[in-house]
Design a protein around this motif. Structure first.
Motif, PDB file in Angstrom:
ATOM      1  N   UNK A  73       6.599 -35.128  -8.024  1.00 50.17           N
ATOM      2  CA  UNK A  73       7.055 -36.134  -7.057  1.00 50.17           C
ATOM      3  C   UNK A  73       5.974 -37.208  -6.874  1.00 50.17           C
ATOM      4  N   UNK A  74       6.435 -38.396  -6.471  1.00 58.90           N
ATOM      5  CA  UNK A  74       5.491 -39.456  -6.142  1.00 58.90           C
ATOM      6  C   UNK A  74       5.808 -39.939  -4.732  1.00 58.90           C
ATOM      7  N   UNK A  75       4.826 -40.499  -4.077  1.00 59.92           N
ATOM      8  CA  UNK A  75       5.052 -40.953  -2.710  1.00 59.92           C
ATOM      9  C   UNK A  75       4.189 -42.145  -2.381  1.00 59.92           C
ATOM     10  N   UNK A  76       4.549 -42.814  -1.287  1.00 56.23           N
ATOM     11  CA  UNK A  76       3.743 -43.915  -0.762  1.00 56.23           C
ATOM     12  C   UNK A  76       3.770 -43.808   0.758  1.00 56.23           C
ATOM     13  N   UNK A  77       3.343 -44.848   1.436  1.00 56.81           N
ATOM     14  CA  UNK A  77       3.221 -44.744   2.893  1.00 56.81           C
ATOM     15  C   UNK A  77       4.569 -44.700   3.606  1.00 56.81           C
ATOM     16  N   UNK A  78       5.641 -45.104   2.929  1.00 55.34           N
ATOM     17  CA  UNK A  78       6.941 -45.061   3.620  1.00 55.34           C
ATOM     18  C   UNK A  78       7.387 -43.614   3.849  1.00 55.34           C
ATOM     19  N   UNK A  79       6.880 -42.704   3.046  1.00 52.82           N
ATOM     20  CA  UNK A  79       7.237 -41.298   3.242  1.00 52.82           C
ATOM     21  C   UNK A  79       6.224 -40.561   4.093  1.00 52.82           C
ATOM     22  N   UNK A  80       5.360 -41.288   4.743  1.00 52.24           N
ATOM     23  CA  UNK A  80       4.257 -40.673   5.483  1.00 52.24           C
ATOM     24  C   UNK A  80       4.427 -40.875   6.989  1.00 52.24           C
ATOM     25  N   UNK A  81       3.699 -40.080   7.738  1.00 49.65           N
ATOM     26  CA  UNK A  81       3.701 -40.223   9.197  1.00 49.65           C
ATOM     27  C   UNK A  81       2.689 -41.309   9.578  1.00 49.65           C
ATOM     28  N   UNK A  82       3.147 -42.307  10.327  1.00 52.35           N
ATOM     29  CA  UNK A  82       2.231 -43.374  10.738  1.00 52.35           C
ATOM     30  C   UNK A  82       1.537 -42.968  12.030  1.00 52.35           C
ATOM     31  N   UNK A  83       0.261 -43.248  12.113  1.00 53.23           N
ATOM     32  CA  UNK A  83      -0.507 -42.897  13.310  1.00 53.23           C
ATOM     33  C   UNK A  83      -1.290 -44.112  13.793  1.00 53.23           C
ATOM     34  N   UNK A  84      -1.672 -44.090  15.072  1.00 52.89           N
ATOM     35  CA  UNK A  84      -2.416 -45.208  15.684  1.00 52.89           C
ATOM     36  C   UNK A  84      -3.663 -44.677  16.372  1.00 52.89           C
ATOM     37  N   UNK A  85      -4.684 -45.517  16.401  1.00 55.20           N
ATOM     38  CA  UNK A  85      -5.862 -45.185  17.213  1.00 55.20           C
ATOM     39  C   UNK A  85      -5.485 -45.388  18.672  1.00 55.20           C
ATOM     40  N   UNK A  86      -5.763 -44.372  19.476  1.00 51.93           N
ATOM     41  CA  UNK A  86      -5.429 -44.438  20.890  1.00 51.93           C
ATOM     42  C   UNK A  86      -6.582 -43.844  21.687  1.00 51.93           C
ATOM     43  N   UNK A  87      -7.343 -44.692  22.350  1.00 58.40           N
ATOM     44  CA  UNK A  87      -8.516 -44.250  23.090  1.00 58.40           C
ATOM     45  C   UNK A  87      -8.502 -44.909  24.460  1.00 58.40           C
ATOM     46  N   UNK A 120      -4.552 -50.085  17.589  1.00 58.29           N
ATOM     47  CA  UNK A 120      -4.080 -50.505  16.259  1.00 58.29           C
ATOM     48  C   UNK A 120      -2.566 -50.619  16.264  1.00 58.29           C
ATOM     49  N   UNK A 121      -2.061 -51.368  15.290  1.00 59.80           N
ATOM     50  CA  UNK A 121      -0.630 -51.425  15.020  1.00 59.80           C
ATOM     51  C   UNK A 121      -0.462 -51.287  13.518  1.00 59.80           C
ATOM     52  N   UNK A 122       0.225 -50.215  13.124  1.00 58.76           N
ATOM     53  CA  UNK A 122       0.336 -49.857  11.718  1.00 58.76           C
ATOM     54  C   UNK A 122       1.753 -50.090  11.242  1.00 58.76           C
ATOM     55  N   UNK A 123       1.900 -50.676  10.066  1.00 63.48           N
ATOM     56  CA  UNK A 123       3.228 -50.911   9.490  1.00 63.48           C
ATOM     57  C   UNK A 123       3.185 -50.583   8.008  1.00 63.48           C
ATOM     58  N   UNK A 124       4.239 -49.912   7.526  1.00 65.42           N
ATOM     59  CA  UNK A 124       4.253 -49.486   6.127  1.00 65.42           C
ATOM     60  C   UNK A 124       5.460 -50.035   5.386  1.00 65.42           C
ATOM     61  N   UNK A 125       5.241 -50.403   4.139  1.00 61.73           N
ATOM     62  CA  UNK A 125       6.323 -50.659   3.201  1.00 61.73           C
ATOM     63  C   UNK A 125       5.934 -49.907   1.933  1.00 61.73           C
ATOM     64  N   UNK A 126       6.798 -49.935   0.936  1.00 57.94           N
ATOM     65  CA  UNK A 126       6.465 -49.219  -0.299  1.00 57.94           C
ATOM     66  C   UNK A 126       5.234 -49.829  -0.954  1.00 57.94           C
ATOM     67  N   UNK A 127       5.046 -51.125  -0.756  1.00 54.33           N
ATOM     68  CA  UNK A 127       3.957 -51.813  -1.441  1.00 54.33           C
ATOM     69  C   UNK A 127       2.656 -51.817  -0.661  1.00 54.33           C
ATOM     70  N   UNK A 128       2.741 -51.680   0.655  1.00 53.45           N
ATOM     71  CA  UNK A 128       1.499 -51.801   1.420  1.00 53.45           C
ATOM     72  C   UNK A 128       1.557 -51.078   2.757  1.00 53.45           C
ATOM     73  N   UNK A 129       0.368 -50.873   3.283  1.00 51.98           N
ATOM     74  CA  UNK A 129       0.202 -50.265   4.603  1.00 51.98           C
ATOM     75  C   UNK A 129      -0.774 -51.161   5.344  1.00 51.98           C
ATOM     76  N   UNK A 130      -0.304 -51.730   6.458  1.00 55.87           N
ATOM     77  CA  UNK A 130      -1.150 -52.677   7.167  1.00 55.87           C
ATOM     78  C   UNK A 130      -1.577 -52.107   8.508  1.00 55.87           C
ATOM     79  N   UNK A 131      -2.858 -52.233   8.805  1.00 50.84           N
ATOM     80  CA  UNK A 131      -3.367 -51.795  10.099  1.00 50.84           C
ATOM     81  C   UNK A 131      -4.010 -53.000  10.783  1.00 50.84           C
TER      82      UNK A 131
END
Ligand SMILES: *[C@@H]1O[C@H](CO)[C@@H](O)[C@H](O)[C@H]1NC(C)=O
Ligand SMILES: *[C@@H]1O[C@H](CO)[C@@H](O)[C@H](O)[C@H]1NC(C)=O
Length: 290
Positions: free
Chosen positions: A250-264, A272-283
């Motif tokens: 199998x292959x995967x990218x960030x769209x199949x992953x759990x997104x997390x944020x820094x929270x302090x 942080x604000x995290x956004x994922x697409x198949x091509x990129x993951x932006x924080x």
């Protein structure tokens, strides 16, 4: 001790002395007993990819080293001329479970990761040199090393690949493609540092192969009481070439992953604000979630 022995044998790879990277290495060691108190907090943003009954055999991620600044708003901005602000960007196979970590790996298992830390020195009002490192081991081990002689600067395109395929030892590779916007990862890297010493021997069978992640982190400082580093403001971090491969094919990218944020809470809530697409993951660096 273990760190010192490994460093002595590592040849070109040298443990970074505490004076060169005061906060960068110590946090990646032992988790303390304060986990519950900070259970709602998170030091990590990014994407955590997990498998069930399937081993991850490799993860790749590429990013440009961001520019750090002192925050101009929020609780930490009051220390803008007194503190060091930092942010750590890394790619990880396995994880270090524990305090405010997004990892679900058992804390008896190991991680294999590499990344770059960037710093804003508020006292001098300057960006100090970013610093590339790699780490392996369990949460109870302190096995982080600087890549001796590996130059990295804001704007450089860095690619990190961790592999644990077949029966051979796991490996991790960091490559720097430099600041030229026209040079893509995959060309001949300006610099490449494959540390092999210690990684295979020490990971053995303990690597947690059910998790891989692309992370932006406010790492723990080795101070009492223990606190995360004051998170720098930073230009957006965009991971590309996101690729996870598994033993079953199998292959995967960030769209199949759990997104997390820094929270302090002490630094202003969600940072942080995290956004994922198949091509990129932006924080993106934010304050209070906005
Ligand atoms: C970070 O810098 C950006 C660009 O200057 C600014 O808009 C934003 O408010 C800053 N955030 C913090 C927390 O200082
Ligand atoms: C490891 O995990 C176990 C079970 O979740 C927990 O009881 C223990 O406190 C953890 N140890 C450390 C050092 O985090």
């Amino acid at each position: 001790m273990k760190t010192a022995i490994i460093a002595a044998l590592a040849g070109a790879l040298t443990a970074v002395p505490a004076s060169a990277a005061p906060e960068s290495l110590h946090h990646r060691g032992q988790m303390d007993q304060q986990r519950q108190r900070r259970a709602a907090e998170s030091i990590q943003a990014g994407a955590v990819f997990s498998t069930v009954s399937d081993d991850i055999t490799s993860i790749t991620g590429t990013f440009r080293v961001p520019d750090p600044f002192a925050p101009t708003a929020g609780p930490t901005s009051a220390n803008a001329d007194r503190a060091t602000f930092a942010v750590s960007i890394y790619v990880s196979l396995g994880g270090l479970a524990g305090e405010a970590s997004a990892s679900a790996c058992a804390n008896t298992t190991s991680t294999l990761r590499a990344g770059v830390d960037v710093f804003w020195d508020g006292i001098s009002g300057i960006v100090t040199a970013p610093f590339a490192w790699y780490q392996f081991g369990t949460p109870a081990e302190n096995t982080a090393f600087g890549y001796a002689g590996f130059g990295v600067a804001g704007g450089d395109l860095v690619r990190i690949t961790a592999t644990a395929a077949g029966t051979g030892n796991p490996t991790i590779l960091i490559e720097n493609y430099g600041p030229d916007a026209k040079v893509a990862a995959g060309a001949t890297p300006r610099e490449s540092a494959p540390p092999t010493y210690g990684v295979g021997d020490n990971l053995g069978a303990s690597l947690c192969k059910s998790e891989a992640s692309w992370i932006v982190e406010a790492y723990w400082l080795d101070e009492q009481p223990r606190v995360p580093v004051a998170l720098a403001n930073f230009t957006d971090v965009t991971f590309t070439e996101l690729a996870v491969k598994t033993k079953s094919g199998k292959t995967g990218d960030a769209t199949g992953a759990k997104l997390v944020e820094i929270n302090l809470a002490a630094q202003g809530g969600q940072l942080t604000k995290t956004a994922a697409s198949a091509a990129s993951l932006q924080v993106k660096r934010v304050l209070g979630g906005a």
